[in-house]
Design an enzyme around this catalytic site. Structure first.
Site, PDB file in Angstrom:
ATOM      1  N   ARG A 130       0.828  -1.214   0.000  1.00 31.76           N
ATOM      2  CA  ARG A 130       0.000   0.000   0.000  1.00 31.76           C
ATOM      3  C   ARG A 130       0.865   1.268   0.000  1.00 31.76           C
ATOM      4  O   ARG A 130       1.959   1.290   0.543  1.00 31.76           O
ATOM      5  CB  ARG A 130      -0.951  -0.038   1.206  1.00 31.76           C
ATOM      6  CG  ARG A 130      -1.905  -1.217   1.102  1.00 31.76           C
ATOM      7  CD  ARG A 130      -2.840  -1.315   2.264  1.00 31.76           C
ATOM      8  NE  ARG A 130      -3.770  -0.197   2.311  1.00 31.76           N
ATOM      9  CZ  ARG A 130      -4.633   0.001   3.300  1.00 31.76           C
ATOM     10  NH1 ARG A 130      -4.660  -0.838   4.322  1.00 31.76           N
ATOM     11  NH2 ARG A 130      -5.453   1.026   3.276  1.00 31.76           N
ATOM     12  N   SER A 175      -8.238  11.779   2.746  1.00 29.25           N
ATOM     13  CA  SER A 175      -7.757  10.683   3.590  1.00 29.25           C
ATOM     14  C   SER A 175      -7.577  11.121   5.031  1.00 29.25           C
ATOM     15  O   SER A 175      -6.755  11.984   5.339  1.00 29.25           O
ATOM     16  CB  SER A 175      -6.422  10.147   3.046  1.00 29.25           C
ATOM     17  OG  SER A 175      -5.826   9.304   4.021  1.00 29.25           O
ATOM     18  N   ASP A 328     -15.227   2.665   3.775  1.00 34.22           N
ATOM     19  CA  ASP A 328     -15.015   1.233   4.028  1.00 34.22           C
ATOM     20  C   ASP A 328     -16.267   0.401   3.773  1.00 34.22           C
ATOM     21  O   ASP A 328     -16.228  -0.825   3.913  1.00 34.22           O
ATOM     22  CB  ASP A 328     -14.563   1.025   5.482  1.00 34.22           C
ATOM     23  CG  ASP A 328     -13.165   1.587   5.715  1.00 34.22           C
ATOM     24  OD1 ASP A 328     -12.379   1.665   4.755  1.00 34.22           O
ATOM     25  OD2 ASP A 328     -12.870   1.957   6.863  1.00 34.22           O
TER      26      ASP A 328
HETATM   27  C1  S3P Z   1      -9.228   5.349   8.586  1.00 33.59           C
HETATM   28  C2  S3P Z   1      -9.325   6.067   7.434  1.00 33.59           C
HETATM   29  C3  S3P Z   1      -9.725   5.500   6.137  1.00 33.59           C
HETATM   30  C4  S3P Z   1     -10.377   4.126   6.302  1.00 33.59           C
HETATM   31  C5  S3P Z   1      -9.626   3.255   7.279  1.00 33.59           C
HETATM   32  C6  S3P Z   1      -9.564   3.913   8.639  1.00 33.59           C
HETATM   33  C7  S3P Z   1      -8.790   6.023   9.824  1.00 33.59           C
HETATM   34  O1  S3P Z   1      -8.585   5.372   5.334  1.00 33.59           O
HETATM   35  O2  S3P Z   1     -10.451   3.472   5.062  1.00 33.59           O
HETATM   36  O3  S3P Z   1     -10.245   1.989   7.402  1.00 33.59           O
HETATM   37  O4  S3P Z   1      -8.930   5.435  10.915  1.00 33.59           O
HETATM   38  O5  S3P Z   1      -8.301   7.155   9.734  1.00 33.59           O
HETATM   39  P1  S3P Z   1      -8.067   6.586   4.366  1.00 33.59           P
HETATM   40  O6  S3P Z   1      -7.711   7.718   5.209  1.00 33.59           O
HETATM   41  O7  S3P Z   1      -6.861   6.006   3.655  1.00 33.59           O
HETATM   42  O8  S3P Z   1      -9.213   6.846   3.446  1.00 33.59           O
END
Ligand code: S3P
Length: 449
Positions: A130, A175, A328
């Site tokens: 990733r 994000s 998600d």
């Molecule tokens: C999260 C943010 C999201 C989500 C992940 C949990 C977090 O990811 O998909 O399961 O706890 O900040 P992204 O920030 O990459 O979208």
């Protein structure tokens, strides 16, 4: 790596009962991390004891904090974290293995980047694919250094410093993980660090930092974007935290109940932070009968008890700007859409490609195997042509080390003509330990295949 655990899900009758799904994953990670840099003791009730969060707990111990589990009178886990104080994380003597968890890796990289220590991060085969440049780039602008593989993937060495400079950074992707990594680096950086987000993402880091005593402000800019600013080097004090049930985990029994005639479920204590509830808004638009009962506040986060009854769902268009609030939940929404009447179009799904798996590809492939007609658009949209009842099923679906792909297709199997199998359910334990037992207790029929 855990041994593969194939599972099979067969059509069931009504789902009935009242349950509490495990604690919120995002809030659980953050409570351990902030507890570790606070002064004094943080007591966490309802922590998610899934593998992702247990990796964070192990990492915080290697960084010098104490994090121990006790059982309360009812046998539930209560976690006590004794923090080292901000700026005092110790250099770990071992590699920090974050397992399957992008959140654990990215947030912790931000936190340690502002400490004068060197840490090596790694993960499992999914996490090591990733993208990490999305966090290392802004952290480099602040003065942290990174040594790692080409392409910005784990394993990665972070050479941190307590002399970082604060930045103002506009997120190139929506994000919460990137936002949080920068805020957590800004926490031990003198001055004001600002992250600007065009689309609001989950704000658990901001809410919890305030709870621990930090100053975090948000300001709406002229172009509508949100500027989040943290004032560096506050005194953080240990707190008590009650982790709500995870709305992302509640989504699986909720959708299952919607799909099975005669079902009525109560899901207690579900987190209702508006930056997380896009799936529930979408399901209600599709015709879902969901009552949000007993709305209340729990340690700074809104929660409710959800009463979900079987409903006839119809297809809808899900706008791209809703994606951050349900990022998600697209795999399980796709399962619901496959059983709805009419077509569901989900727009703006590019970020799904860099989750625990390429979720856009995995969902499309799995649905196709189950006899559902789908299209993936060049604009990263997903169109699902609903069957109006349940799909044919009778397939084994690949999960690519992705817990949510596994759970979504097991839910689909509950509404399919023929059973649906997943090639590996072992990763479900990363976010939803006890999923199979809980679902079977409500009336599902999920067995080892
Ligand atoms: C999260 C943010 C999201 C989500 C992940 C949990 C977090 O990811 O998909 O399961 O706890 O900040 P992204 O920030 O990459 O979208």
């Amino acid at each position: 790596m855990p041994q593969a655990k194939p599972l099979r899900s067969t059509t069931t009758g009504a789902l009935k009962g009242a349950i509490r799904v495990p604690g919120d994953k995002s809030i659980s990670h953050r409570s351990l991390m902030l507890g570790a840099v606070a002064v004094g003791e943080t007591v966490i009730h309802g922590l998610l004891e899934g593998e992702d969060v247990l990796h964070t707990a192990a990492a915080m111990r290697l960084l010098g904090a104490e994090a121990e589990r006790e059982s309360n009178a009812a046998g539930a886990g209560v976690w006590r974290v004794r923090g080292v104080g901000l700026g005092a994380l110790r250099e770990p003597a071992q590699v920090l293995d974050m397992g399957n968890s992008g959140t654990a890796a990215r947030l912790l990289i931000g936190l340690v980047a502002a400490h004068p220590i060197t840490c090596v991060f790694t993960g499992d085969d999914s996490l090591n694919k990733r993208p990490m440049a999305r966090v290392t780039k802004p952290l480099e602008e602040m003065g942290a250094r990174f040594v790692g593989r080409s392409g910005g993937r784990l394993p990665l060495t972070v050479v941190g410093s307590d002399q970082l400079v604060p930045i103002t950074y506009r997120l190139p992707v929506a994000s919460a993980q990137v936002k949080s990594a920068i805020i957590l680096a800004g926490l031990n950086t003198a001055g004001a660090t600002t992250v600007i987000e065009a689309e609001p993402t989950r704000d658990h880091t901001e809410l919890m930092l305030r709870h621990f005593g930090a100053t975090v402000t948000t300001e709406r800019l002229e172009d509508g974007a949100l500027a989040v600013t943290v004032i560096g080097q506050p005194e953080l004090t240990g707190r008590t935290i009650h982790v709500p049930a995870d709305p992302s985990s509640a989504a699986f029994p909720a959708v299952a109940a919607l799909l099975r005639p005669g079902s009525e479920l109560v899901l207690n204590d579900v987190g209702m932070n508006p930056r997380r509830t896009g799936l529930y808004d979408t399901l209600v638009e599709m015709g879902a009968d969901i009552a949000f009962e007993n709305r209340r506040d729990q340690a700074g986060e809104p929660v409710a008890d959800l009463r979900v009854r079987h409903s006839r769902l119809k297809g809808v268009v899900v706008p791209a700007d809703r994606a951050p609030s349900m990022i998600d939940e697209y795999p399980v929404l796709a399962a619901a859409a496959a059983c709805a009447e009419g077509t569901t179009v989900m727009l703006g799904l590019k970020e799904l490609r860099v989750k625990e798996s390429d979720r856009l590809a995995m969902v499309a492939e799995g649905l196709t195997r189950c006899g559902v007609s789908v299209e993936v658009g060049a604009d990263d949209s997903l169109t699902v042509h609903g069957t109006g009842k349940g799909p044919k099923g009778g397939a084994t679906v690949a999960t690519a080390m992705d817990h949510r792909i596994a759970m979504s297709f097991l839910v689909l199997g509950m509404a399919s003509e023929q059973p649906v199998s997943v090639d590996d359910g072992a990763f479900i334990d990363t976010s939803f330990p006890g999923f199979v037992g809980l679902m079977n207790g409500l009336g599902a029929a999920i067995v080892e295949a």
